[in-house]
Design a protein around this motif. Structure first.
Motif, PDB file in Angstrom:
ATOM      1  N   PHE A  33       0.837  -1.196   0.000  1.00 27.01           N
ATOM      2  CA  PHE A  33       0.000   0.000   0.000  1.00 27.01           C
ATOM      3  C   PHE A  33       0.871   1.244   0.000  1.00 27.01           C
ATOM      4  O   PHE A  33       1.635   1.464   0.934  1.00 27.01           O
ATOM      5  CB  PHE A  33      -0.912   0.007   1.227  1.00 27.01           C
ATOM      6  N   LEU A  34       0.739   2.061  -1.052  1.00 25.09           N
ATOM      7  CA  LEU A  34       1.522   3.283  -1.166  1.00 25.09           C
ATOM      8  C   LEU A  34       0.607   4.447  -1.485  1.00 25.09           C
ATOM      9  O   LEU A  34      -0.399   4.296  -2.169  1.00 25.09           O
ATOM     10  CB  LEU A  34       2.573   3.137  -2.266  1.00 25.09           C
ATOM     11  N   LYS A  35       0.956   5.606  -1.002  1.00 26.49           N
ATOM     12  CA  LYS A  35       0.246   6.840  -1.334  1.00 26.49           C
ATOM     13  C   LYS A  35       1.135   7.662  -2.262  1.00 26.49           C
ATOM     14  O   LYS A  35       2.339   7.765  -2.043  1.00 26.49           O
ATOM     15  CB  LYS A  35      -0.034   7.669  -0.071  1.00 26.49           C
ATOM     16  N   ASP A  36       0.549   8.211  -3.280  1.00 28.83           N
ATOM     17  CA  ASP A  36       1.230   9.162  -4.156  1.00 28.83           C
ATOM     18  C   ASP A  36       2.488   8.646  -4.851  1.00 28.83           C
ATOM     19  O   ASP A  36       3.372   9.421  -5.154  1.00 28.83           O
ATOM     20  CB  ASP A  36       1.580  10.430  -3.372  1.00 28.83           C
ATOM     21  N   VAL A  37       2.592   7.362  -5.106  1.00 29.55           N
ATOM     22  CA  VAL A  37       3.696   6.844  -5.915  1.00 29.55           C
ATOM     23  C   VAL A  37       3.103   6.513  -7.275  1.00 29.55           C
ATOM     24  O   VAL A  37       2.613   5.407  -7.516  1.00 29.55           O
ATOM     25  CB  VAL A  37       4.383   5.634  -5.249  1.00 29.55           C
ATOM     26  N   ASP A  38       3.116   7.509  -8.126  1.00 29.46           N
ATOM     27  CA  ASP A  38       2.497   7.459  -9.443  1.00 29.46           C
ATOM     28  C   ASP A  38       3.004   6.264 -10.250  1.00 29.46           C
ATOM     29  O   ASP A  38       4.212   6.097 -10.420  1.00 29.46           O
ATOM     30  CB  ASP A  38       2.827   8.772 -10.164  1.00 29.46           C
ATOM     31  N   PRO A  39       2.087   5.431 -10.753  1.00 29.83           N
ATOM     32  CA  PRO A  39       2.495   4.230 -11.475  1.00 29.83           C
ATOM     33  C   PRO A  39       3.035   4.497 -12.876  1.00 29.83           C
ATOM     34  O   PRO A  39       3.477   3.557 -13.544  1.00 29.83           O
ATOM     35  CB  PRO A  39       1.205   3.409 -11.543  1.00 29.83           C
ATOM     36  N   VAL A  40       3.039   5.742 -13.297  1.00 25.98           N
ATOM     37  CA  VAL A  40       3.602   6.059 -14.599  1.00 25.98           C
ATOM     38  C   VAL A  40       4.901   6.836 -14.405  1.00 25.98           C
ATOM     39  O   VAL A  40       5.995   6.318 -14.631  1.00 25.98           O
ATOM     40  CB  VAL A  40       2.602   6.840 -15.480  1.00 25.98           C
ATOM     41  N   ASP A  41       4.805   8.070 -13.950  1.00 21.21           N
ATOM     42  CA  ASP A  41       5.987   8.925 -13.846  1.00 21.21           C
ATOM     43  C   ASP A  41       6.983   8.455 -12.788  1.00 21.21           C
ATOM     44  O   ASP A  41       8.169   8.299 -13.073  1.00 21.21           O
ATOM     45  CB  ASP A  41       5.579  10.370 -13.552  1.00 21.21           C
ATOM     46  N   ALA A  42       6.525   8.249 -11.576  1.00 27.61           N
ATOM     47  CA  ALA A  42       7.450   7.862 -10.503  1.00 27.61           C
ATOM     48  C   ALA A  42       8.070   6.504 -10.775  1.00 27.61           C
ATOM     49  O   ALA A  42       9.271   6.298 -10.574  1.00 27.61           O
ATOM     50  CB  ALA A  42       6.731   7.864  -9.155  1.00 27.61           C
ATOM     51  N   ILE A  43       7.260   5.556 -11.242  1.00 25.86           N
ATOM     52  CA  ILE A  43       7.777   4.213 -11.477  1.00 25.86           C
ATOM     53  C   ILE A  43       8.724   4.196 -12.680  1.00 25.86           C
ATOM     54  O   ILE A  43       9.733   3.489 -12.669  1.00 25.86           O
ATOM     55  CB  ILE A  43       6.629   3.199 -11.600  1.00 25.86           C
ATOM     56  N   ALA A  44       8.458   4.979 -13.697  1.00 26.51           N
ATOM     57  CA  ALA A  44       9.411   5.091 -14.815  1.00 26.51           C
ATOM     58  C   ALA A  44      10.718   5.695 -14.315  1.00 26.51           C
ATOM     59  O   ALA A  44      11.810   5.280 -14.735  1.00 26.51           O
ATOM     60  CB  ALA A  44       8.830   5.917 -15.947  1.00 26.51           C
ATOM     61  N   GLY A  45      10.639   6.657 -13.414  1.00 26.02           N
ATOM     62  CA  GLY A  45      11.851   7.235 -12.827  1.00 26.02           C
ATOM     63  C   GLY A  45      12.633   6.216 -12.026  1.00 26.02           C
ATOM     64  O   GLY A  45      13.867   6.161 -12.094  1.00 26.02           O
ATOM     65  N   LEU A  46      11.931   5.391 -11.260  1.00 19.46           N
ATOM     66  CA  LEU A  46      12.602   4.339 -10.503  1.00 19.46           C
ATOM     67  C   LEU A  46      13.252   3.333 -11.450  1.00 19.46           C
ATOM     68  O   LEU A  46      14.394   2.917 -11.240  1.00 19.46           O
ATOM     69  CB  LEU A  46      11.613   3.635  -9.570  1.00 19.46           C
ATOM     70  N   GLU A  47      12.546   2.962 -12.493  1.00 20.20           N
ATOM     71  CA  GLU A  47      13.111   2.028 -13.467  1.00 20.20           C
ATOM     72  C   GLU A  47      14.357   2.609 -14.114  1.00 20.20           C
ATOM     73  O   GLU A  47      15.359   1.903 -14.293  1.00 20.20           O
ATOM     74  CB  GLU A  47      12.083   1.660 -14.529  1.00 20.20           C
ATOM     75  N   ALA A  48      14.336   3.885 -14.447  1.00 21.34           N
ATOM     76  CA  ALA A  48      15.504   4.531 -15.050  1.00 21.34           C
ATOM     77  C   ALA A  48      16.704   4.454 -14.106  1.00 21.34           C
ATOM     78  O   ALA A  48      17.808   4.079 -14.514  1.00 21.34           O
ATOM     79  CB  ALA A  48      15.182   5.983 -15.401  1.00 21.34           C
ATOM     80  N   VAL A  49      16.492   4.775 -12.845  1.00 19.12           N
ATOM     81  CA  VAL A  49      17.574   4.745 -11.868  1.00 19.12           C
ATOM     82  C   VAL A  49      18.102   3.326 -11.679  1.00 19.12           C
ATOM     83  O   VAL A  49      19.306   3.094 -11.644  1.00 19.12           O
ATOM     84  CB  VAL A  49      17.094   5.336 -10.518  1.00 19.12           C
ATOM     85  N   MET A  50      17.189   2.373 -11.581  1.00 13.32           N
ATOM     86  CA  MET A  50      17.604   0.998 -11.281  1.00 13.32           C
ATOM     87  C   MET A  50      18.245   0.280 -12.466  1.00 13.32           C
ATOM     88  O   MET A  50      19.001  -0.664 -12.274  1.00 13.32           O
ATOM     89  CB  MET A  50      16.421   0.192 -10.757  1.00 13.32           C
ATOM     90  N   THR A  51      17.948   0.717 -13.679  1.00 11.99           N
ATOM     91  CA  THR A  51      18.489   0.030 -14.854  1.00 11.99           C
ATOM     92  C   THR A  51      19.546   0.847 -15.591  1.00 11.99           C
ATOM     93  O   THR A  51      20.099   0.373 -16.584  1.00 11.99           O
ATOM     94  CB  THR A  51      17.368  -0.362 -15.833  1.00 11.99           C
ATOM     95  N   GLY A  52      19.799   2.057 -15.132  1.00 14.57           N
ATOM     96  CA  GLY A  52      20.850   2.871 -15.724  1.00 14.57           C
ATOM     97  C   GLY A  52      20.513   3.471 -17.068  1.00 14.57           C
ATOM     98  O   GLY A  52      21.403   3.810 -17.848  1.00 14.57           O
ATOM     99  N   CYS A  53      19.230   3.640 -17.344  1.00 13.39           N
ATOM    100  CA  CYS A  53      18.832   4.267 -18.600  1.00 13.39           C
ATOM    101  C   CYS A  53      18.235   5.640 -18.299  1.00 13.39           C
ATOM    102  O   CYS A  53      18.086   6.035 -17.150  1.00 13.39           O
ATOM    103  CB  CYS A  53      17.840   3.385 -19.348  1.00 13.39           C
ATOM    104  N   SER A  54      17.861   6.352 -19.341  1.00 14.11           N
ATOM    105  CA  SER A  54      17.212   7.643 -19.140  1.00 14.11           C
ATOM    106  C   SER A  54      15.741   7.440 -18.795  1.00 14.11           C
ATOM    107  O   SER A  54      15.177   6.366 -19.058  1.00 14.11           O
ATOM    108  CB  SER A  54      17.316   8.497 -20.412  1.00 14.11           C
ATOM    109  N   TYR A  55      15.136   8.473 -18.246  1.00 11.93           N
ATOM    110  CA  TYR A  55      13.701   8.431 -17.937  1.00 11.93           C
ATOM    111  C   TYR A  55      12.906   8.166 -19.219  1.00 11.93           C
ATOM    112  O   TYR A  55      11.952   7.396 -19.214  1.00 11.93           O
ATOM    113  CB  TYR A  55      13.281   9.753 -17.290  1.00 11.93           C
ATOM    114  N   GLU A  56      13.308   8.790 -20.308  1.00  7.92           N
ATOM    115  CA  GLU A  56      12.603   8.628 -21.578  1.00  7.92           C
ATOM    116  C   GLU A  56      12.689   7.184 -22.071  1.00  7.92           C
ATOM    117  O   GLU A  56      11.707   6.634 -22.565  1.00  7.92           O
ATOM    118  CB  GLU A  56      13.163   9.592 -22.639  1.00  7.92           C
TER     119      GLU A  56
END
Length: 145
Positions: A33-56
Motif C-alpha cells: 500500500f503506497l500513497k502518491d507513488v504514481d504508477p507512470v511517472d514515478a515508477i518510470a523514474g525508478l526504473e531509469a535509476v535501477m536500470t541505468g537508462c534515461s527516464y525517456e
C-alpha cells in the motif's frame, strides 16, 4: 492523495478482476500500500535509476505504466509494472536498493519522497517483486484518485 497499491497477479486478466472485487487487498492478493507513488511517472523514474537508462528510455519500455483497465472510467485504474523493473527489483542487493532509492528521491520523479521514505518504498517493492517471482506472478498497480 491518490492510492497506488502495488500487487501481484497471475496475468492481466487476473489483475483486472480486482476492479469488480473492490481492490487487490479484498481479493486476497499480495499488496504493498503506497500513497502518491504514481504508477507512470514515478515508477518510470525508478526504473531509469535501477536500470541505468534515461527516464525517456524507461518510459518507452513495454508495459511501463500501461493502462489495462478502461480509460473511460474515472477511477480505479489497473496499470502494468514493466517486467524490466520487476527483474531489477528481484535482483538488486540491499545496498544497491538503498543507493537506487536515494538517487530516485534526488531525481525528482519520486514526487516529494525524501531519501528515507523512498528507501522504504523501494524495499517494499523489492519484497513484493521477489514474492511475485517465486510464485511466477507479475506486478501491477491499483490506482485510485
Amino acid at each position: 492523495m491518490p492510492d497506488a497499491d502495488y500487487f501481484s497477479a497471475a496475468d492481466d486478466v487476473s489483475a483486472l478482476a480486482v476492479i469488480e472485487g473492490g481492490g487487490p487487498a479484498r481479493a486476497g492478493l499480495d499488496v504493498v500500500f503506497l500513497k502518491d507513488v504514481d504508477p507512470v511517472d514515478a515508477i518510470a523514474g525508478l526504473e531509469a535509476v535501477m536500470t541505468g537508462c534515461s527516464y525517456e528510455e524507461a518510459g518507452a519500455r513495454p508495459r511501463v505504466g500501461q493502462l489495462l483497465s478502461s480509460a473511460e472510467v474515472d477511477s480505479p485504474f489497473v496499470l502494468a509494472v514493466s517486467d524490466t523493473l520487476s527483474d531489477a527489483l528481484v535482483s538488486v542487493s540491499a545496498e544497491d536498493a538503498v543507493r537506487a532509492a536515494e538517487a530516485w528521491a534526488a531525481s525528482g520523479s519520486a514526487a516529494g519522497l525524501d531519501a528515507a521514505t523512498a528507501t522504504g518504498v523501494v524495499e517494499a517493492l523489492v519484497g513484493l517483486a521477489r514474492r511475485a517471482r517465486a510464485a511466477e506472478l507479475r506486478l501491477y498497480c491499483w490506482w485510485t484518485l
